[in-house]
Design an enzyme around this catalytic site. Structure first.
Site, mmCIF file in Angstrom:
data_model
loop_
_atom_site.group_PDB
_atom_site.id
_atom_site.type_symbol
_atom_site.label_atom_id
_atom_site.label_comp_id
_atom_site.label_asym_id
_atom_site.label_seq_id
_atom_site.Cartn_x
_atom_site.Cartn_y
_atom_site.Cartn_z
ATOM 1 C CG ASP A 6 -1.841 -1.169 1.311
ATOM 2 O OD1 ASP A 6 -2.178 -1.698 0.245
ATOM 3 O OD2 ASP A 6 -2.219 -1.552 2.428
ATOM 4 N NE ARG A 7 -1.061 7.264 -2.067
ATOM 5 C CZ ARG A 7 -0.868 7.971 -3.182
ATOM 6 N NH1 ARG A 7 0.214 8.736 -3.314
ATOM 7 N NH2 ARG A 7 -1.760 7.924 -4.143
#
Length: 322
Positions: free
Chosen positions: A137-138
């Site tokens: 995920d970011r």
């Protein structure tokens, strides 16, 4: 050819009399698709001469199979710095910082890890495609494994699919550090969660599916896909726990969903928990990666240090818990 990948193999006595095809697919584990691609590029040789797949080999023969990469222009090169923790002719392992996407997505075409890696490759004259084996995920930091050629991508993708299938009878290494010999990719995360986790170690086996009311969220539901997470407590403080987390399956947001469901959301995870005054993202870091090297079979282990925001968060929590 640009960015060639070449494998060479000395035929062993046990393969004397076998067909070239049998050795390539049985010993080198080259996929049929890659064999066909090599044929179209005249990239299969025996003792330096073009070889047919049906011809028989002798012990001591040198087989060579070669592919050329197809240049990819779907990622814009950008001078974005990244930390390389391991690299050779087949694989690259980097420590992705929080706040960075692994790959461009719809509406976000720059500023990603892919842009930076492609830029670094272009500086060396390489135009190979960006092929990440795992995605974070970011706002999850840590290790990303990247294949540098088609052969490495095929082998590592296969190993990762097996590791995520849930078919391995035991998880990773036992207490003595031995491996079951079946699970070839092992991923371990550091997670800082809210509250004191009571059990010292355990499994979470809860199915996960997309939340129909929120496009970005996932949820635990009986109709979801099976998801298995193993955890072990590293340290507890008054209102938080440092966990070592290992994935047996690889569902989207799996760690975040599982611990939120147990009442211990990742600190700072605003999607499944609540914001933290001390960190601006979820305190989750892909810390350790172990895999079989696609060419040599050697067991490779890479560990990524925490980024300063997680280090400072845990230090603050420990001080508050005194």
């Amino acid at each position: 050819m640009n960015d060639e990948c070449t494998l060479m193999w000395r035929v062993e006595a046990r393969d004397h009399g076998r067909q070239v095809r049998e050795v390539l697919q049985g010993r080198l584990h080259v996929s049929r698709r890659l064999v066909r691609l090599a044929i179209t590029q005249n990239g299969i040789r025996r003792n330096g001469r073009p070889a047919y797949l049906s011809e028989r080999v002798s012990a001591g023969d040198i087989l060579e199979i070669r592919w050329g990469e197809t240049p990819s222009d779907d990622v814009l090169p950008e001078p974005i710095p990244f930390e390389t923790l391991y690299e050779d002719e087949d694989v690259l392992v980097v420590n992705k910082p929080p706040g960075m996407l692994v790959h461009p997505t719809k509406g976000v075409y720059t500023g990603t890890l892919a842009n930076g890696v492609v830029y670094a490759w272009r500086l060396t004259g390489s135009h190979r495609p960006f092929r990440p084996l795992n995605r974070l995920d970011r706002d999850t930091s840590g290790l990303v494994l990247i294949a540098k050629n088609q052969f490495a991508h095929h082998r590592l993708s296969r190993d990762l699919r097996f590791a995520e299938s849930g078919r391995s009878p035991v998880f990773g290494a036992d207490e003595a550090g031995r491996w079951d010999g079946m699970r070839r990719v092992h991923r371990e995360y550091a997670a800082l969660v809210q509250g004191r986790v009571v059990a010292d170690r355990g499994w979470i086996d809860l199915p996960i599916e997309r939340d129909p009311n929120h496009g970005n969220r996932r949820q635990v539901a009986p109709t979801g896909r099976r998801a298995r997470t193993r955890f072990e407590v590293v340290e507890r403080v008054e209102n938080a726990t440092h966990l070592k987390v290992r994935l047996q399956t690889g569902r989207t947001h799996q760690i975040r969903v599982h611990f939120a469901e147990l009442g211990h959301p990742i600190i700072g995870d605003t999607l499944y928990g609540e914001p933290s005054p001390w960190i601006e993202r979820q305190a989750l870091h892909a810390e350790r990666l172990v895999f079989d090297h696609p060419r040599t079979g050697e067991r490779i282990q890479v560990t990524a240090p925490w980024f300063p925001d997680m280090v400072e968060l845990w230090q603050r929590l420990k001080e508050l818990g005194r």
